[in-house]
Design a protein around this motif. Sequence first.
Motif, mmCIF file in Angstrom:
data_model
loop_
_atom_site.group_PDB
_atom_site.id
_atom_site.type_symbol
_atom_site.label_atom_id
_atom_site.label_comp_id
_atom_site.label_asym_id
_atom_site.label_seq_id
_atom_site.Cartn_x
_atom_site.Cartn_y
_atom_site.Cartn_z
ATOM 1 N N VAL A 6 0.833 -1.193 0.000
ATOM 2 C CA VAL A 6 0.000 0.000 0.000
ATOM 3 C C VAL A 6 0.869 1.244 0.000
ATOM 4 N N GLY A 7 0.554 2.173 -0.898
ATOM 5 C CA GLY A 7 1.174 3.484 -0.895
ATOM 6 C C GLY A 7 0.102 4.535 -0.710
ATOM 7 N N ALA A 8 0.382 5.575 0.072
ATOM 8 C CA ALA A 8 -0.637 6.584 0.356
ATOM 9 C C ALA A 8 0.007 7.937 0.596
ATOM 10 N N THR A 9 -0.758 8.984 0.330
ATOM 11 C CA THR A 9 -0.360 10.340 0.670
ATOM 12 C C THR A 9 -1.586 11.077 1.174
ATOM 13 N N GLN A 10 -1.403 12.066 2.056
ATOM 14 C CA GLN A 10 -2.534 12.772 2.619
ATOM 15 C C GLN A 10 -2.145 14.195 2.991
ATOM 16 N N ASN A 21 3.930 6.652 7.902
ATOM 17 C CA ASN A 21 4.512 5.923 6.773
ATOM 18 C C ASN A 21 3.650 6.125 5.536
ATOM 19 N N ASN A 22 4.295 6.367 4.404
ATOM 20 C CA ASN A 22 3.574 6.482 3.145
ATOM 21 C C ASN A 22 3.530 5.161 2.385
ATOM 22 N N PHE A 23 4.202 4.142 2.925
ATOM 23 C CA PHE A 23 4.182 2.820 2.294
ATOM 24 C C PHE A 23 4.103 1.770 3.385
ATOM 25 N N ASP A 24 3.318 0.726 3.120
ATOM 26 C CA ASP A 24 3.174 -0.326 4.114
ATOM 27 C C ASP A 24 2.763 -1.624 3.421
ATOM 28 N N VAL A 25 2.981 -2.735 4.103
ATOM 29 C CA VAL A 25 2.500 -4.048 3.681
ATOM 30 C C VAL A 25 1.432 -4.490 4.672
ATOM 31 N N GLN A 26 0.243 -4.737 4.176
ATOM 32 C CA GLN A 26 -0.881 -5.117 5.021
ATOM 33 C C GLN A 26 -1.400 -6.488 4.604
ATOM 34 N N GLY A 27 -2.022 -7.189 5.555
ATOM 35 C CA GLY A 27 -2.572 -8.484 5.205
ATOM 36 C C GLY A 27 -3.329 -9.124 6.336
ATOM 37 N N GLU A 28 -4.010 -10.188 6.001
ATOM 38 C CA GLU A 28 -4.762 -10.957 6.974
ATOM 39 C C GLU A 28 -4.921 -12.372 6.450
ATOM 40 N N SER A 29 -4.835 -13.347 7.349
ATOM 41 C CA SER A 29 -5.026 -14.748 6.995
ATOM 42 C C SER A 29 -6.002 -15.383 7.969
ATOM 43 N N GLU A 30 -6.851 -16.247 7.466
ATOM 44 C CA GLU A 30 -7.798 -16.972 8.296
ATOM 45 C C GLU A 30 -7.899 -18.412 7.800
ATOM 46 N N ILE A 31 -8.161 -19.321 8.730
ATOM 47 C CA ILE A 31 -8.410 -20.719 8.397
ATOM 48 C C ILE A 31 -9.862 -21.016 8.714
ATOM 49 N N TYR A 32 -10.604 -21.507 7.715
ATOM 50 C CA TYR A 32 -12.029 -21.783 7.877
ATOM 51 C C TYR A 32 -12.260 -23.252 8.197
ATOM 52 N N PHE A 33 -13.077 -23.489 9.216
ATOM 53 C CA PHE A 33 -13.567 -24.826 9.532
ATOM 54 C C PHE A 33 -15.064 -24.816 9.228
ATOM 55 N N ARG A 34 -15.432 -25.500 8.163
ATOM 56 C CA ARG A 34 -16.805 -25.441 7.675
ATOM 57 C C ARG A 34 -17.375 -26.852 7.563
ATOM 58 N N GLY A 35 -18.628 -27.003 7.947
ATOM 59 C CA GLY A 35 -19.290 -28.288 7.800
ATOM 60 C C GLY A 35 -20.749 -28.103 7.437
ATOM 61 N N TYR A 112 -0.544 3.827 7.446
ATOM 62 C CA TYR A 112 -0.330 4.654 6.260
ATOM 63 C C TYR A 112 -1.346 5.788 6.150
ATOM 64 N N LEU A 113 -2.316 5.872 7.065
ATOM 65 C CA LEU A 113 -3.254 6.988 7.060
ATOM 66 C C LEU A 113 -3.593 7.395 8.496
ATOM 67 N N LEU A 114 -3.700 8.691 8.728
ATOM 68 C CA LEU A 114 -4.245 9.207 9.980
ATOM 69 C C LEU A 114 -5.572 9.891 9.676
ATOM 70 N N LYS A 115 -6.468 9.858 10.651
ATOM 71 C CA LYS A 115 -7.765 10.487 10.468
ATOM 72 C C LYS A 115 -8.067 11.366 11.686
ATOM 73 N N PRO A 116 -8.982 12.328 11.556
ATOM 74 C CA PRO A 116 -9.358 13.150 12.707
ATOM 75 C C PRO A 116 -9.830 12.291 13.865
ATOM 76 N N GLY A 117 -9.752 12.850 15.077
ATOM 77 C CA GLY A 117 -9.990 12.048 16.272
ATOM 78 C C GLY A 117 -11.355 11.403 16.355
ATOM 79 N N ASN A 118 -12.410 12.076 15.914
ATOM 80 C CA ASN A 118 -13.750 11.520 16.051
ATOM 81 C C ASN A 118 -14.111 10.538 14.944
ATOM 82 N N VAL A 119 -13.430 10.562 13.828
ATOM 83 C CA VAL A 119 -13.798 9.726 12.695
ATOM 84 C C VAL A 119 -13.039 8.412 12.788
#
Length: 307
Positions: A6-10, A21-35, A112-119
């Motif tokens: 991810v690259g960002a500017t604000q 940071n204007n650049f970052d690596v983001q991710g998420e992994s999950e293992i599903y148990f389905r029946g 990679y992003l900051l937002k106002p305190g209430n948002v």
Amino acid sequence: MEYCAVGATQDDDFKAGARVNNFDVQGESEIYFRGETTLDKGMLIGVMVQLEAGPDNNATAGEQDIIDESYMYVSGKYGKLILGSTDNVAHQMRATAPNASYMEIDDTNTSYLLKPGNVTDIITDIGFDGEANKISYMTPKFYGLQGGITYASSNDSSGDDQSARSEAVAKATAAGPIEEAWAFGLAYERTIGPVGMLLSGGYTIADLYNGATNTNNMGGSAQDFSGGLSLTYGGFTLGGSVRRVLESFTMDATTNPTGWAWDAGLMYAEGPCAVSLSYRSAEIQGSAADRDKDTVAVWALGGKLRA
């Protein structure tokens, strides 16, 4: 598993002297148990358990659950019943702007992003109950039309009202966790020639808890409205949604999180590849003292390649 670079500017106004940071690596992994199993008379019974298997971009101390969602469902000719920890029907049935990447610009804790305190949330996902334990019912589809209703006794999966805070477009300091919440969803889906359409609407209402300042354990109420439209043609998807949040507090209302959020975007997909361009915006009332409004506006360009 989803990972992205991810690259960002604000604008400097949001940074308030902080280093971002204007650049970052983001991710998420999950293992599903389905029946799933189908009974002799055609009724489908299933379970889903989602195990967190890697860090996400909101994994601050105490916020990274081992188990994300855990629920069971029963489905048949009379509709679908869901019990457990998952999203409400208004969230599940919604239409929003398409997004081809994992770039979650709405999360509070992104490097990679900051937002106002209430948002704290600029997406149009509706609901104050998160993935707390709940009961939901979704009707069968009738000529493309489907409705649903959800009841959650609190927004904490263990049922303890005092362990979690309500989540809206903004999170007010005076607002505690929800006492209970109801969600209602309506969706209309059909295909007209080569064009597919999904039209959705949702409403949630919640009682808020404020044990610190209110001996009656009531901190006011919150209401949430949303609507969305998604159109598909060939490999193109055009969609958008809007959300309106109204919160009131009976005591010590130092902030007013009433506000709007909306998004719009276009995505093109062919085979395993997709690219999207979207715009997201939110406006929150801000502090009760000065009534200044906190605003966020984000353009996002994303792409994905799936194996």
